[in-house]
Design an enzyme around this catalytic site. Sequence first.
Site, PDB file in Angstrom:
ATOM      1  N   LEU A  46       7.184  -6.293 -59.866  1.00  0.00           N
ATOM      2  CA  LEU A  46       6.915  -7.682 -59.472  1.00  0.00           C
ATOM      3  C   LEU A  46       7.161  -8.664 -60.604  1.00  0.00           C
ATOM      4  O   LEU A  46       6.891  -8.377 -61.775  1.00  0.00           O
ATOM      5  CB  LEU A  46       5.458  -7.809 -59.003  1.00  0.00           C
ATOM      6  N   HIS A  47       7.665  -9.827 -60.236  1.00  0.00           N
ATOM      7  CA  HIS A  47       7.868 -10.917 -61.190  1.00  0.00           C
ATOM      8  C   HIS A  47       7.288 -12.192 -60.593  1.00  0.00           C
ATOM      9  O   HIS A  47       6.696 -12.173 -59.496  1.00  0.00           O
ATOM     10  CB  HIS A  47       9.355 -11.054 -61.542  1.00  0.00           C
ATOM     11  N   GLU A  48       7.478 -13.281 -61.288  1.00  0.00           N
ATOM     12  CA  GLU A  48       6.891 -14.556 -60.898  1.00  0.00           C
ATOM     13  C   GLU A  48       7.353 -15.008 -59.495  1.00  0.00           C
ATOM     14  O   GLU A  48       6.616 -15.682 -58.784  1.00  0.00           O
ATOM     15  CB  GLU A  48       7.217 -15.603 -61.979  1.00  0.00           C
ATOM     16  N   HIS A  89       7.840 -13.008 -56.888  1.00  0.00           N
ATOM     17  CA  HIS A  89       6.935 -12.316 -55.954  1.00  0.00           C
ATOM     18  C   HIS A  89       5.542 -12.946 -56.015  1.00  0.00           C
ATOM     19  O   HIS A  89       4.885 -13.115 -54.987  1.00  0.00           O
ATOM     20  CB  HIS A  89       6.802 -10.833 -56.317  1.00  0.00           C
ATOM     21  N   GLN A 128      18.114   1.094 -47.530  1.00  0.00           N
ATOM     22  CA  GLN A 128      18.910  -0.112 -47.775  1.00  0.00           C
ATOM     23  C   GLN A 128      19.785   0.008 -49.019  1.00  0.00           C
ATOM     24  O   GLN A 128      20.406  -0.967 -49.435  1.00  0.00           O
ATOM     25  CB  GLN A 128      18.019  -1.354 -47.828  1.00  0.00           C
ATOM     26  N   LYS A 152      16.150 -16.405 -52.709  1.00  0.00           N
ATOM     27  CA  LYS A 152      17.238 -15.848 -53.519  1.00  0.00           C
ATOM     28  C   LYS A 152      18.064 -14.920 -52.625  1.00  0.00           C
ATOM     29  O   LYS A 152      19.270 -14.852 -52.734  1.00  0.00           O
ATOM     30  CB  LYS A 152      16.722 -15.092 -54.737  1.00  0.00           C
ATOM     31  N   ASP A 153      17.366 -14.231 -51.713  1.00  0.00           N
ATOM     32  CA  ASP A 153      18.052 -13.399 -50.719  1.00  0.00           C
ATOM     33  C   ASP A 153      18.170 -14.213 -49.430  1.00  0.00           C
ATOM     34  O   ASP A 153      17.576 -13.875 -48.400  1.00  0.00           O
ATOM     35  CB  ASP A 153      17.251 -12.118 -50.472  1.00  0.00           C
ATOM     36  N   ARG A 157      16.035  -6.692 -60.992  1.00  0.00           N
ATOM     37  CA  ARG A 157      17.198  -6.063 -61.631  1.00  0.00           C
ATOM     38  C   ARG A 157      17.586  -6.726 -62.948  1.00  0.00           C
ATOM     39  O   ARG A 157      18.407  -6.174 -63.676  1.00  0.00           O
ATOM     40  CB  ARG A 157      18.397  -6.070 -60.666  1.00  0.00           C
TER      41      ARG A 157
HETATM   42  O1  PAF Z   1      13.755  -8.201 -50.606  1.00  0.00           O
HETATM   43  C1  PAF Z   1      13.305  -7.047 -50.785  1.00  0.00           C
HETATM   44  O2  PAF Z   1      12.654  -6.752 -51.782  1.00  0.00           O
HETATM   45  C2  PAF Z   1      13.568  -5.988 -49.734  1.00  0.00           C
HETATM   46  O3  PAF Z   1      14.828  -6.139 -49.168  1.00  0.00           O
HETATM   47  C3  PAF Z   1      12.484  -5.943 -48.649  1.00  0.00           C
HETATM   48  C4  PAF Z   1      12.418  -7.212 -47.844  1.00  0.00           C
HETATM   49  C5  PAF Z   1      11.128  -5.674 -49.282  1.00  0.00           C
HETATM   50  C6  PAF Z   1      12.780  -4.797 -47.682  1.00  0.00           C
HETATM   51  O4  PAF Z   1      12.799  -3.573 -48.327  1.00  0.00           O
END
Ligand code: PAF
Length: 302
Positions: free
Chosen positions: A44-46, A48, A72, A160-161, A198
Amino acid sequence: MKSALVSAPRIVRSIAELRKEIRAFRLAAGPEATVGLVPTMGYLHEGHASLMRRSAKENGLTVLSIFVNPLQFGPNEDFERYPRDEKRDVAVAGEAGADLIFMPQVSEMYPRPPKTSVIVSGITERLCGASRPGHFDGVGIVVSKLLHIVEPDRAYFGLKDAQQVAVVTRMVEDLNMPVEIVPCPIVRDADGLALSSRNVYLSAEERKQALSLSQTLKLVPGWIEEGANASELTRRMRERIGEQPLADIDYVEALLYPDLVPPDADRPLKDVLKNDSVLVAVAVRFGQTRLIDNILLTAEKR
Ligand code: PAF
């Protein structure tokens, strides 16, 4: 608002126990109380933490899930070496206001290889969907499982995603899942690098050169204002990012959001933006590390 009924974060590893905890919370807190879910893969980072803080502000109970979802990751991707640090994650989650931390094993989430697929078409064809075949099928199944397990009122995702946000939002709409998907702003380091688990892979030199992503994205509104269409914009961006010797560009695209289709080729993006939102997104490898970043420009008329 947060309830006084649940305070210290509690680690839960089984689906049955998680459901029991959530049921107990709902029973004690009453029908008005809401549950927020923050799905993550940990480390986890800021970014999250900002999702958890928002959930804790808006809900009586915040569930953080930490699960590195094998489905995934492609065969040559970083599933095995994806960074993990449970102890640190628990501390970050506690500070950010999570009440329950769901940390299942792969065998708990996938006791058998699933025969059910959750495929969101169209939106997944470009950007990371094109570069990482099958990635969004893995995201689709794990997010829908998490939503069925937790049954949250709201689920929080970082922009970001942005493609993931579009995919999950459409999945929830198409399947009438009773949850609000809450998109949250990108969180950046002081120098502009978008936070990502990452980033820890980057060498000092790679990290320095990676700043070209946010620096280039900052120039986008000005280039659009000057009249650039999508191909002119992405050409300028490629040129700029390409100045970094270590940058290996995967994609640079400007697409209508959230459907992620190309805008009219010749139309200046400032005209496109009168009616449609535009996502300008990049994915670039620096050494072994693939980074993504974007700017989401919202339509003038909504
Ligand atoms: O964004 C992520 O960290 C992942 O794609 C998620 C949404 C937790 C699903 O594994």
